[in-house]
Motif scaffolding. Structure first.
Motif, short mmCIF file in Angstrom:
data_model
loop_
_atom_site.label_atom_id
_atom_site.label_comp_id
_atom_site.label_asym_id
_atom_site.label_seq_id
_atom_site.Cartn_x
_atom_site.Cartn_y
_atom_site.Cartn_z
N ASP A 150 0.84 -1.19 0.00
CA ASP A 150 0.00 0.00 0.00
C ASP A 150 0.88 1.25 0.00
OD1 ASP A 150 1.04 0.04 2.53
OD2 ASP A 150 -0.86 -0.24 3.56
N ASP A 151 0.29 2.40 0.31
CA ASP A 151 1.02 3.66 0.26
C ASP A 151 2.07 3.79 1.35
OD1 ASP A 151 -1.03 3.68 2.11
OD2 ASP A 151 -1.17 5.87 2.11
N LYS A 152 1.99 2.96 2.39
CA LYS A 152 2.99 3.00 3.46
C LYS A 152 4.08 1.95 3.30
CE LYS A 152 0.71 6.12 5.89
NZ LYS A 152 -0.47 6.26 5.02
N GLY A 153 3.96 1.12 2.28
CA GLY A 153 4.91 0.04 2.10
C GLY A 153 4.56 -1.23 2.85
N PHE A 154 3.33 -1.31 3.42
CA PHE A 154 2.88 -2.51 4.13
C PHE A 154 2.42 -3.57 3.13
CE2 PHE A 154 1.61 0.64 7.61
CZ PHE A 154 2.82 0.47 8.28
N ASP A 155 2.68 -4.81 3.45
CA ASP A 155 2.23 -5.91 2.60
C ASP A 155 0.71 -6.05 2.73
OD1 ASP A 155 1.53 -8.91 2.13
OD2 ASP A 155 3.51 -8.67 1.22
N VAL A 156 -0.02 -5.94 1.62
CA VAL A 156 -1.47 -5.96 1.65
C VAL A 156 -1.99 -7.33 2.06
CG1 VAL A 156 -3.56 -5.70 0.24
CG2 VAL A 156 -1.63 -4.14 -0.10
N PHE A 157 -1.37 -8.38 1.56
CA PHE A 157 -1.84 -9.74 1.87
C PHE A 157 -1.73 -10.04 3.36
CE2 PHE A 157 -1.29 -14.41 1.98
CZ PHE A 157 -2.45 -14.78 1.32
N VAL A 158 -0.62 -9.65 3.97
CA VAL A 158 -0.43 -9.89 5.39
C VAL A 158 -1.40 -9.06 6.22
CG1 VAL A 158 1.22 -9.67 7.30
CG2 VAL A 158 1.97 -10.55 5.08
N ARG A 159 -1.63 -7.82 5.82
CA ARG A 159 -2.54 -6.97 6.58
C ARG A 159 -3.99 -7.44 6.46
NH1 ARG A 159 -0.64 -2.38 8.65
NH2 ARG A 159 -2.57 -1.22 8.44
N LEU A 160 -4.32 -8.12 5.38
CA LEU A 160 -5.64 -8.74 5.29
C LEU A 160 -5.82 -9.79 6.39
CD1 LEU A 160 -6.17 -9.24 1.45
CD2 LEU A 160 -7.45 -7.72 2.95
N MET A 161 -4.77 -10.55 6.65
CA MET A 161 -4.85 -11.57 7.70
C MET A 161 -5.04 -10.94 9.07
SD MET A 161 -1.80 -14.12 6.44
CE MET A 161 -1.80 -14.83 4.79
N TYR A 162 -4.22 -9.95 9.39
CA TYR A 162 -4.34 -9.30 10.69
C TYR A 162 -5.65 -8.52 10.81
CZ TYR A 162 0.46 -10.51 11.92
OH TYR A 162 1.61 -11.21 12.24
#
Length: 375
Positions: A150-162
């Motif tokens: 995303d715009d912060k450099g976070f992994d989208v797939f991992v953040r979907l899990m959390y």
């Protein structure tokens, strides 16, 4: 000669009588055998029915009805997928929830627009912008980032899990809290009736009449002034959702108890001299549990949708914590909406799966617990 003929006639009559007697005995024996067989069959059938009746408990009967529904099985598969994805998935991922990919990235955005010049001619302008980010922002899906960043450099797939962890946790905790509050208030109102019922039901009406959205906006401003940590905001969000969702459960419990308190077994509890608390929570509430289980299951989908809506409006879980509603909120940026669907679309799909899954299971439980349903 006549004597011989009479002897012959007597012998013939004796033989006929003997044959008839033998036939009668055979018929009697056959009838006895048939009656014994019928009796044995009746005993076997009654024994089988009795054994079947003893083996199938009410819980097994409900489960058998539940698993006959294909939608119920589909709902269970959806919910099981979400739990495995949210709680076991992060154990096998390279990136963390708040871990930023520090790799510099370069991405290009092409925009075109049309305007009319002074001569009335339409002119189409195509502009190409190249950005070089300090982190790997808006990276395309790859083996390193399955759904990009995303715009912060976070992994989208991992953040979907959390984000699934937070949404499911909030859903279950809120449903349990609102059920407990609804059982206590609805049980007391339904059992005592009179002025107690009037007072408690007026409180329920007040909560039903409160305009939810303006109150939430005010609460959001107050919470922001407290400068709470993201983890603490999650608990505040649970409390807010619980405050506006327990009244329906209270009404359900109160209506059921009013219809149950006049039953004969409640008269028996009066004769036995049981305490009021035991009458309510040991004899009345267990008879309301089937309806409560269905209500809780259907309410889980509503709470998840409610939490996602609040997060989308900026009233729920905020960065750096992940939430499906917060991820969808990025769609407000036209550039992300048009060029980076991988950032917001998967979160929307998971919300749909969660709501449909819990609704399918709730509908299946409602049909399975219906006493009028065929066995």
């Amino acid at each position: 000669m006549e004597n011989e003929l009479e002897n012959v006639d007597e012998i013939a009559v004796s033989e006929t009588t003997a044959a008839v007697a033998v036939k009668t005995d055979k018929l009697a024996i056959a009838q006895s055998i048939s009656d014994a067989a019928d009796e044995a069959t009746t005993i076997a059938e009654s024994g089988e029915e009795e054994e079947t009746y003893k083996e199938i408990s009410p819980i097994r009967l409900v489960m058998r009805r539940f698993f006959r529904s294909k939608l119920s099985i589909v709902g269970l598969v959806m919910i099981a997928f979400l739990f495995v994805f949210s709680f076991l998935g992060p154990l096998f991922c390279k990136w963390g929830e708040e871990e930023v990919d520090e790799t510099p990235t370069e991405f290009t955005i092409i925009q075109n627009y049309t305007y009319v010049d002074e001569n009335g001619d339409e002119i189409t302008v195509v502009e190409e912008f190249t950005y070089i980010g300090k982190t790997n922002t808006y990276a395309s899906p790859s083996s390193n980032h399955l759904l990009g960043t995303d715009d912060k450099g976070f992994d989208v797939f991992v953040r979907l899990m959390y984000g699934g962890r937070i949404s499911l946790m909030i859903g279950f905790i809120v449903v349990i809290l609102e059920t407990v509050i609804g059982i206590v208030i609805g049980g007391i109102a339904g059992y005592f009736g009179g002025w107690v019922d009037q007072v408690l039901m007026r409180v329920v009406d007040i909560f039903n009449c409160i305009p939810t959205l303006p109150i939430l906006l005010i609460a959001s401003a107050v919470i922001d002034s407290w400068q709470l940590q993201p983890d603490q905001q999650i608990y505040v969000l649970m409390v807010i959702i619980t405050m506006f969702s327990w009244s329906g459960v209270a009404r359900l419990v109160r209506g059921q108890i009013i219809s149950l308190r006049e039953q004969e077994y409640m008269t028996a509890t009066e004769v036995m001299g049981l305490s009021t608390g035991r009458k309510i929570f040991r004899h009345l509430i267990p008879n309301v549990m089937p309806q409560l289980i269905v209500s809780m299951t259907l309410g889980l989908g509503s709470v998840i949708l409610y939490e996602s809506t609040l997060s989308y409006l900026g009233l729920g879980v905020q960065l750096p914590k992940a939430a499906w509603g917060t991820m969808i909120a990025q769609v407000n940026d036209p550039i992300i909406f048009q060029y980076h669907m991988n950032v917001w679309l998967p979160a929307g799909i998971l919300i749909v799966i969660a709501v449909l899954g819990f609704n399918f299971v709730g509908d299946g439980l409602r049909d399975a617990m219906d006493p009028k349903a065929r066995k």
